[in-house]
Design an enzyme around this catalytic site. Sequence first.
Site, PDB file in Angstrom:
ATOM      1  N   HIS A 286       5.310   6.546  11.340  1.00  0.00           N
ATOM      2  CA  HIS A 286       4.822   6.401   9.968  1.00  0.00           C
ATOM      3  C   HIS A 286       4.061   7.693   9.640  1.00  0.00           C
ATOM      4  CE1 HIS A 286       3.582   4.742   6.328  1.00  0.00           C
ATOM      5  NE2 HIS A 286       2.968   3.652   6.706  1.00  0.00           N
TER       6      HIS A 286
ATOM      7  N   LYS B  22      24.303  -6.455   0.322  1.00  0.00           N
ATOM      8  CA  LYS B  22      25.772  -6.552   0.234  1.00  0.00           C
ATOM      9  C   LYS B  22      26.426  -5.873   1.425  1.00  0.00           C
ATOM     10  CE  LYS B  22      25.398  -6.162  -4.758  1.00  0.00           C
ATOM     11  NZ  LYS B  22      25.401  -5.130  -5.805  1.00  0.00           N
TER      12      LYS B  22
ATOM     13  N   ARG C  97      11.248   3.154   3.596  1.00  0.00           N
ATOM     14  CA  ARG C  97      10.716   2.256   4.627  1.00  0.00           C
ATOM     15  C   ARG C  97      11.841   1.318   5.036  1.00  0.00           C
ATOM     16  NH1 ARG C  97       5.199  -0.962   5.063  1.00  0.00           N
ATOM     17  NH2 ARG C  97       4.642   1.173   5.551  1.00  0.00           N
TER      18      ARG C  97
ATOM     19  N   ARG D 148       0.807  -1.208   0.000  1.00  0.00           N
ATOM     20  CA  ARG D 148       0.000   0.000   0.000  1.00  0.00           C
ATOM     21  C   ARG D 148       0.852   1.276   0.000  1.00  0.00           C
ATOM     22  NH1 ARG D 148      -4.268  -1.826   0.826  1.00  0.00           N
ATOM     23  NH2 ARG D 148      -3.136  -3.362   2.010  1.00  0.00           N
ATOM     24  N   THR D 149       1.758   1.354   0.930  1.00  0.00           N
ATOM     25  CA  THR D 149       2.513   2.604   1.076  1.00  0.00           C
ATOM     26  C   THR D 149       3.365   2.861  -0.169  1.00  0.00           C
ATOM     27  OG1 THR D 149       2.562   2.220   3.445  1.00  0.00           O
ATOM     28  CG2 THR D 149       4.067   3.870   2.597  1.00  0.00           C
TER      29      THR D 149
END
Lengths: 140, 306
Positions: free
Chosen positions: B129, B80, B101, B51-52
Site C-alpha cells: 500500500h 462480468k 485497489r 479513506r483511500t
Amino acid sequence: MLNIDSLQKGIVIDHIEAGMGMKIYDLLKLDELDCCVALIKNARSSKHGKKDIIKIEGDITIDFEILGFIDPNITIDVIDDGKIVEKKKLVLPEVLTNVIKCKNPRCITSIEEEIDHIFRLCDSEKRRYRCIYCEQEYQA
Amino acid sequence: MKHVIDPLDLSVEEIDNLLNLADDIAANPKKYAKVCEGKKLATLFYEPSTRTRLSFEAAMLNMGGSVLGFSSADSSSASKGESVADTIRVVSGYADICAMRHPKEGAPMRAARYSRIPVINAGDGGHQHPTQTLTDLMTIRRKKHTLGGLTIGLCGDLKFGRTVHSLIKSLARYDGVRFILISPEELRVPDYILEEVIKAKNIPYQEVVDLEEVIGELDILYMTRVQKERFFNEEDYVRLKDSYILTEAKMKKAKPDMAVLHPLPRVNEIALEVDDDPRAAYFEQAQNGVYVRMALMMTLLGVEVC
C-alpha cells in the site's frame, strides 16, 4: 544393453535424474526440433544406479537455463567432431516464466486469465524464488 | 512511464522530493488549486475503501482535476468476468492516471504491464500500500523532523497488515532505524520481511507480544487493526481481534514526544480517550494522505505550478 550411436556434432544432456527425462524433453520443447533426438531412460549410472540421458544431434541452439532450476546436477556437453568441446555450467535462472505456479489463493494469478506465472530468484544460495505479483516464496 | 506499485519503486531521493512537495502543498494549498486542470483520475476500487478512495479523489479535486471510477467489484465489469489487463487497457483511454485497489495481491502490477497511463497501487490484498506508506513517512517526518535514527514500534496485525510491510521496507533504507515488532504469535511479521529486509540490512529489531513492556522505548508507535477481511477463518479473527487496545494508562508509560500513528479505520485498538492526547497523530496522518497523494499525482503526471 541398448546402443545409441555417439554424436559427431550435437549436445548431450547427461546425469538427468531417472524419470525426469521426459519432463525436460517437454520443457525444452525438443518435440519442435526436426533433428535427431534420443531420450534414453534408466541408463546405468555409477553414482545413482540409473539416470536419463538426452542426445540431440546437429548444430542447434537451446536455452538450457531452465535446467539449472530443475536439477543442478545435470551436465551438458557440447560435442563437435565426436569430442566434448564445452561443458556448460548450470546456474539458477534469474526469472522463471510458467515453470512453476503460484499457489497463493490471494494472488492475482489465481483469477486472472492468460496470466504468466513469473517467479524471480531472490536467494540463489537457498534456491528461493518469489512470485513477482504477490512475493509468495517457492523453494527449488 | 512511471508506476508506483511497491514503495520501493521510489528512490529515497524521489521520496524526499515528494515529501518536500507535499509539505509545500500543505502550507500553500491555493498555489496548487489548478495544477491538474483538465486531468482525470480513474479510481478503480475492486474492494470497499472509504479513506483511500476519498483521499485520492479529494487530492485530484484539490488540484482542479476530475475523477471517474467505481468503488466495488460489483459495480465494475469485473463482475462480468473482465480481466484486470483488459480493464486497464480500456481505462487508459479514459483517464490520465489511475489508482487501483484490488483484493488480489499483484493486481496493480498486472495492470501496470498493460497500462498506457501511470498506475498507483492503492492497496493490493495483504501485500503493499505505497501511498499509505508515503502518508506514514510524511507524518513521521513532520513529527520527528527526520526519518532516520528512530525506534519504530509496529503493533497489531503484522502478518496481513500491508501498511506494515510497506513501511518496514521503506524505513529500512534510512540509517539508525530500529524496529520493535509487537504482535500475537499468529500475526507476526512474515519471514520474508524479516529475512530479506530487516536481517539482510542488519537492522536491530525485537519481536515481542507485550506492548506495555516496550512502549517507553518508542519514538513512533504504529498501531494497526486486525482486519476481518484478511482471515479465511472467522474463529481466528474473533480470537485475535482484541489483542491490543491502546489506552491513556498505557500512554503514560510512553515518551512525551512519541507519536501514535494508525492507517485507519480503527475499530477499538485505540481507545477514544487517546484522541485528545497531543501525541495522537492519526487524524493529522489521514489529512497528510491527501497532500502526499497530490504530490505523487503531480509528479507522475509531470505537472508543475506555473
